[in-house]
Design an enzyme around this catalytic site. Structure first.
Site, PDB file in Angstrom:
ATOM      1  N   GLY A  80      13.772-106.952  25.025  1.00  0.00           N
ATOM      2  CA  GLY A  80      13.389-106.859  26.440  1.00  0.00           C
ATOM      3  C   GLY A  80      12.255-105.875  26.666  1.00  0.00           C
ATOM      4  N   ARG A 144      13.173-112.493  21.292  1.00  0.00           N
ATOM      5  CA  ARG A 144      14.488-112.066  20.810  1.00  0.00           C
ATOM      6  C   ARG A 144      14.928-112.774  19.519  1.00  0.00           C
ATOM      7  NH1 ARG A 144      16.938-108.519  24.029  1.00  0.00           N
ATOM      8  NH2 ARG A 144      16.516-108.524  26.261  1.00  0.00           N
ATOM      9  N   ASP A 175      19.281-103.415  17.593  1.00  0.00           N
ATOM     10  CA  ASP A 175      19.291-104.577  16.695  1.00  0.00           C
ATOM     11  C   ASP A 175      17.982-104.685  15.911  1.00  0.00           C
ATOM     12  OD1 ASP A 175      21.783-105.479  17.153  1.00  0.00           O
ATOM     13  OD2 ASP A 175      21.228-107.020  18.615  1.00  0.00           O
ATOM     14  N   LYS A 201      12.955 -98.344  21.386  1.00  0.00           N
ATOM     15  CA  LYS A 201      12.667 -98.922  22.706  1.00  0.00           C
ATOM     16  C   LYS A 201      13.924 -99.486  23.343  1.00  0.00           C
ATOM     17  CE  LYS A 201      13.101-102.727  23.392  1.00  0.00           C
ATOM     18  NZ  LYS A 201      13.433-104.150  23.514  1.00  0.00           N
ATOM     19  N   THR A 202      14.172 -99.251  24.556  1.00  0.00           N
ATOM     20  CA  THR A 202      15.085-100.023  25.419  1.00  0.00           C
ATOM     21  C   THR A 202      15.324 -99.262  26.711  1.00  0.00           C
ATOM     22  OG1 THR A 202      17.247-101.014  25.785  1.00  0.00           O
ATOM     23  CG2 THR A 202      17.236 -99.209  24.220  1.00  0.00           C
ATOM     24  N   ASP A 204      17.757 -99.599  28.418  1.00  0.00           N
ATOM     25  CA  ASP A 204      19.199 -99.355  28.523  1.00  0.00           C
ATOM     26  C   ASP A 204      19.598 -97.941  28.097  1.00  0.00           C
ATOM     27  OD1 ASP A 204      19.151-101.967  29.203  1.00  0.00           O
ATOM     28  OD2 ASP A 204      20.486-102.689  27.632  1.00  0.00           O
TER      29      ASP A 204
END
Ligand code: FBP
Length: 552
Positions: A80, A144, A175, A201-202, A204
């Site tokens: 994402g 993804r 992941d 990176k994220t 979240d």
């Protein structure tokens, strides 16, 4: 046609940790002691015979004879979008060119699939200039696709070898960085010298540990959502007639919801990790919300704001069991399931196949949520939690309970609720100064790791709660962040996801205030991200980072 802010941001000079301001030939990696993985050390040692236990690297001034070598590097963006991705690539390119202007960077298009298809473009300084300090991943795109089979690993090696790459930089979440670790080991096992380096990176915020203090994008995304939540709070407090249920992205961990709660002081914020720890049922969560609505209504305040983390549904015990059964059922019977064309046929079949408890849990959900639970899976066979309207489910259940209480004369207030979902609004925002600086530094550091001959590392910039002038750059061996977990019935080495720590300071701070915020209107309005102005307005890190890393 570019906007004035866009034009101005192109010219922004990211702040760097002091050591990265030296000439690259004068930056050397200092290596510490051998490291151990966070868990399952013996198993991981066997799986990563060539890369396990490498030392932590910290950059310091000192001669680096290899920094000036001409090299070719490939880069991918994976998963994402997160604000600052373009700056990682800008920092990487600037590092590479500072080492040797003849060196080159190739961006694989559309994420990991771009490597498998060998679809790449050369990233030149002129090209990057149109993306500096701007949001989005549109420079080369993301995807993804998971690289996990032997054929895929062999293909990646083939493509990187044909392009005579010296290194591959993977910008991604847990992941993707797990993939980077496996690739690094695979390349070495095949006698290849191509280095693999990851970048955290994220939005979240769940890829973190002592050395990765935060993943990039979390800062900007949470500031963007907090601005929107603050605006809604002010509207709620002005109109005094709506309850706003706001779902926030974060497919597993509730870091985003927690940070936004600390920023905006809503009347309620559900933390999935707490739900799991206390094994709260859906009914109990609804009861708590009802209690808050009733208490506020008794004060004449028939309005409020509730934050709901996107991943909540998977942490509610009975729904978690249901989703896991559904995932397996739909994966095992994909062909048959695709022949069931109506929702009625699908739910009837599913109900017969589920265990008694899960069938009960499924039947007790509104039809719309049942439908959403049966929708297409993601490429890994998981339900796509961002498409389940948990906020709507809660509104319906709270409304039902209040109506029932009203019929017994136990509630005389009003409950008119609106639902929102904030996710995509924040993933491509112009990176905050923090993310612009952090990402550029991460990219530059990734180059230095490559130039130091290190592979199987993730770029790390630390001491982030302090000004950039005190940041420390280095690298952490990816195996150090791994454990072995069961994924889709198989034991796999993976980077451990960092969930909200219920004993950590961010949650403790929220928990100390939430009772008061629930009943007394205590909204806080953070306003929009500011790029220019005083330090305390423009360069503040998140409250989470501040609390987690402030001096004891
Ligand atoms: P990453 O883990 O890849 O960084 O993505 C996180 C996220 O933004 C989640 O918060 C959300 O659940 C998911 O992406 C949405 O995915 P998609 O972009 O495929 O709709």
């Amino acid at each position: 046609m570019t906007s004035p802010l866009q034009n101005d941001r192109y010219a922004y000079n990211p702040k760097l940790p002091p050591v990265l301001q030296s000439a690259v030939g004068n930056i050397t990696a200092q290596l510490g002691d051998a490291t151990e993985a966070v868990a399952d050390q013996a198993g991981l040692k066997q799986l990563f015979t060539l890369t396990y236990g490498k030392p932590i690297a910290t950059f310091a001034e000192g001669e680096n004879k290899d920094a000036g070598k001409q090299i070719r590097v490939g880069v991918i963006l994976s998963g994402g979008q997160a604000p600052g991705g373009h700056n990682v690539i800008a920092g990487l390119l600037d590092g590479i060119k500072a080492g040797n202007p003849e060196s080159g960077l190739w961006g694989y298009l559309g994420g990991p699939a771009g490597i498998l298809e060998d679809s790449a473009i050369e990233i030149t300084p002129r090209f990057v200039d149109d993306y500096r300090n701007t949001g989005g991943f549109d420079m080369i795109g993301s995807g993804r696709t998971k690289i996990e089979t032997d054929d895929q690993f062999a293909r990646v090696l083939e493509v990187c070898t044909q392009r005579t790459l010296d290194a591959l930089v993977v910008i991604g979440g847990d992941d993707s960085n797990t993939n980077a670790a496996v690739l690094a080991e695979y390349f070495l096992s095949k006698g290849s010298e191509i280095k693999v380096v990851g970048v955290p990176k994220t939005i979240d915020g769940d890829l973190k540990n002592d050395y990765i203090e935060t993943s990039f994008g979390f800062d900007t995304a949470t500031k963007t959502y907090s601005e929107l939540i603050g605006n809604i709070e002010r509207d709620a407090n002005s109109a005094k007639k709506y309850w706003h249920f706001i779902k926030l992205m974060g497919r597993s961990a509730s870091h985003i919801a927690l940070e936004c709660a600390l920023q905006t002081h809503p009347n309620a914020c559900i933390i999935s990790e707490e739900v799991e720890e206390k094994q709260l049922t859906l009914r109990e969560i609804v009861d708590q919300l009802v209690e808050t609505v009733v208490a506020r209504s008794e004060n004449g305040e028939n309005f409020g704001v509730v934050l709901v983390p996107e991943g909540l549904i998977e942490f509610i015990p009975e729904i978690k069991a249901l989703i896991s059964e559904l995932n397996d059922l739909l994966a095992e019977n994909a062909d048959y399931f695709s022949t069931l064309h109506t929702f009625e046929a699908q739910s009837e079949w599913v109900n017969q196949k589920l265990s008694r408890d899960s069938s009960y849990a499924f039947s007790s959900l509104p039809n719309e949520i049942q439908r959403q639970l049966l929708m297409d899976r993601d490429p890994h066979g998981n339900v796509q939690v961002s498409r389940i309207e948990t906020e709507k489910l809660l509104i319906e259940m709270v409304d039902g309970r209040l109506k029932e209480m009203a019929s017994r004369g136990k509630f005389s207030g009003k409950f008119s609720a609106l639902q929102h979902f904030f996710g995509y609004e924040g993933r491509c925002a112009f990176p905050s100064n923090f993310d612009a600086d952090y990402c550029y530094s991460l990219g530059y550091t990734a180059f230095l790791l490559v130039a130091s001959g290190l592979t199987g590392y993730i770029s790390s910039v630390r001491n982030l709660a302090r000004p950039a002038a005190e940041w420390v750059a280095g690298g952490v061996p990816l195996t150090m962040m791994m454990n072995i977990e069961q994924r889709h019935g198989k034991m796999k080495p993976v980077i451990k996801k960092a969930l909200v720590e219920l004993h950590g300071k961010p949650f403790a701070t929220f928990s100390a205030h939430r009772k008061e915020w629930a009943v007394k209107t205590s909204f806080r309005y953070p306003g929009a991200i500011q790029y220019y102005g005083p330090d305390e307005v423009c360069n503040r890190p998140t409250i989470t980072l501040d609390l987690e890393h402030q001096a004891p």
